[in-house]
Design an enzyme around this catalytic site. Sequence first.
Site, mmCIF file in Angstrom:
data_model
loop_
_atom_site.group_PDB
_atom_site.id
_atom_site.type_symbol
_atom_site.label_atom_id
_atom_site.label_comp_id
_atom_site.label_asym_id
_atom_site.label_seq_id
_atom_site.Cartn_x
_atom_site.Cartn_y
_atom_site.Cartn_z
ATOM 1 N N ASN A 152 0.843 -1.185 0.000
ATOM 2 C CA ASN A 152 0.000 0.000 0.000
ATOM 3 C C ASN A 152 0.885 1.244 0.000
ATOM 4 O O ASN A 152 1.690 1.428 0.910
ATOM 5 C CB ASN A 152 -0.892 0.033 1.243
ATOM 6 C CG ASN A 152 -1.939 1.126 1.158
ATOM 7 O OD1 ASN A 152 -2.835 1.057 0.326
ATOM 8 N ND2 ASN A 152 -1.814 2.149 1.987
ATOM 9 N N GLU A 153 0.756 2.037 -1.047
ATOM 10 C CA GLU A 153 1.425 3.343 -1.098
ATOM 11 C C GLU A 153 2.880 3.279 -0.638
ATOM 12 O O GLU A 153 3.258 3.893 0.373
ATOM 13 C CB GLU A 153 0.637 4.369 -0.286
ATOM 14 C CG GLU A 153 -0.764 4.594 -0.830
ATOM 15 C CD GLU A 153 -1.500 5.734 -0.155
ATOM 16 O OE1 GLU A 153 -1.160 6.082 0.989
ATOM 17 O OE2 GLU A 153 -2.427 6.273 -0.779
ATOM 18 N N GLU A 312 -8.237 4.619 -4.823
ATOM 19 C CA GLU A 312 -8.769 5.148 -3.568
ATOM 20 C C GLU A 312 -9.229 6.575 -3.787
ATOM 21 O O GLU A 312 -8.545 7.358 -4.459
ATOM 22 C CB GLU A 312 -7.701 5.186 -2.463
ATOM 23 C CG GLU A 312 -7.369 3.873 -1.834
ATOM 24 C CD GLU A 312 -6.402 4.062 -0.655
ATOM 25 O OE1 GLU A 312 -6.426 5.123 0.002
ATOM 26 O OE2 GLU A 312 -5.601 3.148 -0.427
ATOM 27 N N PHE A 362 -12.729 8.103 11.890
ATOM 28 C CA PHE A 362 -13.638 9.128 11.353
ATOM 29 C C PHE A 362 -13.371 9.453 9.881
ATOM 30 O O PHE A 362 -13.849 10.455 9.366
ATOM 31 C CB PHE A 362 -13.597 10.392 12.214
ATOM 32 C CG PHE A 362 -14.241 10.171 13.559
ATOM 33 C CD1 PHE A 362 -15.600 9.883 13.657
ATOM 34 C CD2 PHE A 362 -13.481 10.201 14.727
ATOM 35 C CE1 PHE A 362 -16.201 9.646 14.886
ATOM 36 C CE2 PHE A 362 -14.073 9.968 15.963
ATOM 37 C CZ PHE A 362 -15.436 9.691 16.046
HETATM 38 C C1 GLA Z 1 -4.215 6.394 1.910
HETATM 39 C C2 GLA Z 1 -4.082 4.962 2.382
HETATM 40 C C3 GLA Z 1 -5.295 4.440 3.060
HETATM 41 C C4 GLA Z 1 -5.873 5.488 3.991
HETATM 42 C C5 GLA Z 1 -6.168 6.711 3.190
HETATM 43 C C6 GLA Z 1 -6.810 7.790 4.027
HETATM 44 O O1 GLA Z 1 -4.664 6.521 0.633
HETATM 45 O O2 GLA Z 1 -3.738 4.086 1.326
HETATM 46 O O3 GLA Z 1 -4.923 3.299 3.794
HETATM 47 O O4 GLA Z 1 -4.964 5.784 4.993
HETATM 48 O O5 GLA Z 1 -4.983 7.229 2.684
HETATM 49 O O6 GLA Z 1 -7.176 8.887 3.245
#
Ligand code: GLA
Length: 666
Positions: A152-153, A312, A362
């Site tokens: 993830n990212e 996302e 939240f």
């Molecule tokens: C990122 C992450 C997610 C979440 C979002 C919140 O995109 O990949 O896990 O933390 O931000 O906006």
Amino acid sequence: MPTKALWGDGRLCYGGDWNPEQWPPGVWREDVALMRAAGVNLVTVGVFAWSRLEPEPGRYTLDWLDRVLDLLHSAGIRAALATPTASPPPWFSLRHPDALPVTADGVRLHHGSRDTYCAAAPAYRDAARNIAEVLADRYAHHPALALWHVHNEYGTTCHCPHAEAAFRRWLTTRYGDLDALNDAWVTSFWSQHYSDWAQVGTPRATQYLANPGQLLDFRRFWSDTLLSAYTEQRDLLRAANPAVPVTTNYVLGDWVPVDHARWAREVDLVAIDHYPSAADAGAEEQTAFAADLARGWARHGAGQQVPWLLTESAPNQIHTAGRMHTKEPGRMTRHSLAHVARGSAGVMFFQWRAPAGGAERFHSAVVSHAGAGTRVFREAAGLGTALGRLAGTAPGRVQAAVAIAYDAASGWALRHPGMPRDALDHPGEAAAVHRALWHAGFTADVVPPGAPLDGCRLLVLPALYLASDATVDWVRRHVHGGGHLLVTWLSGVADEHARVRLGGYPGAYRDLLGVRVEEFHPLADDEHVPLTGGGTGRIWSETVHPAGAETVSAYAGGVPDGRPAITRNRIGDTYAWYVSTRPEDDTYRRLLTEAARLAGVTPTCPGVPEGVEAVRRHDGLLYLLNHTDHPQRVPVAGFELLSGATVDGELTVAPGGVAVVREEIP
Ligand code: GLA
Ligand code: GLA
């Protein structure tokens, strides 16, 4: 092409991150029923589920994931199955303390959040490969599996001894010998000459300003190291079933942790996460820019076109300075369809269901703490219907004749300490150009330096600080091939090592632009300098000497009073513009409109009213997004896909609404 598995049926992807590990099975069934009601067809599963999948080292509990995937499959919903490697479980930290990340000032971080690992630590890489392999063995042929979502990212960096050793190895490959490194980093300055590789390390906390070449290479090193962490997972997932595409989601925004254009060569589709940070109209400007960035990576980063997908986005709130701003009704739909208009293969949210606790309790969700009987859920279901009506239309190429160059490394280098001004921002300057064009009704591509520029009439370099010889050659070929050019301040001032190109700025492009810049005069945050012919400049000004170029506008004040601020140089039938300040928005808009006009570029949909975003695609679709709160009339003829209505020459787009017209070819 492995991405066939993802949308072989022609539907756009629709869904989001789903975290069944946070809920009992009764909620899973409710969720899947709600997903079907909303038209969801793809969910990302397991992104942060490592501790549920491997609660103790080597002990795997996968039954719940079997049930989740079977449940999705029985409902006709496909899975983007994640490898959970962005959040190792607590047992990992205790077992491998040497794999915990160390900050520049030597603080070792601990678990309790996420992303607590060093991707250069062998123990982390082994554990990550191992859990990815366990998932590949079990699920590579599961009928619900449509996409592998690795990690993830990616973006976490580290200064631990593993990172330091890996950095040294990376530098040895890059430079071959120490003389080349000393030269690239200009270590003659402040007695930094290295006489042994053992002296070379990561840019730890220093007493005073750090070395710019070292800082820049450290960022490049981490981009490459994280990329190798991705590709080793990708390779084992691919080996398990070559028919399933593999990707990893890019983080966007102010934080540019890796060179996304380079990463695009290694993914089967470009996946971006996008969260605007502005609550006002800036949110729409940022959305268009993010989508155009993704399309540029997807088209050019790989050397061949790959699809791209918004993986996302927020179903509701925008996280803006100090608070969460509610997206007004219709705004989520417009943001979503703005991505689709610009080529996204669908819309995914973070997140499907809001967690009851945890750090992001939240954060907005399709199913909020109030449940599914909400405005947000109803809007999401409406979007599902709209996307259903667009089946068979993605991914689409977009018509654009202006290209804006964007380069992660220039962004990193402009933020180095010791620059003539704080807050120099290449991505921000690229966004400012994009915004001005967006308001003027032009669609732009955003491209990495070196990308093919077929169809591009006007190339813009916005504070593209670094210029390798290859980049200079790319720009030159564009101009000598008859393309127009617009270069803004600080572009081409340094080479790829962030060493200044001498002889007057901008060293890389002086001759093309027909100017020589003698000095910089950075402006204070609240300072404006008037320009002759109207408008003002901000942030930056310079003493520009024409050397062949004509003056378009001059400074009317400050040290460079009376000297050129904006110039243009005629080369054959083209113009090479130089802009030595940041024109404020209206001035920029007028200037770019004029540069586009001279380059023979027309707005995307002339006649579209102010506040209506128009995107025209190669597949014959015209997207119209009405960002105003009034009905807007647009001259167009064809068939409107969302309503199923025929349009005879004029279409009214509802306040805050969207229309997608298959245009009649006259
Ligand atoms: C990122 C992450 C997610 C979440 C979002 C919140 O995109 O990949 O896990 O933390 O931000 O906006
Ligand atoms: C001090 C130092 C110099 C130089 C200047 C810069 O005077 O002695 O080496 O760093 O500051 O202003």
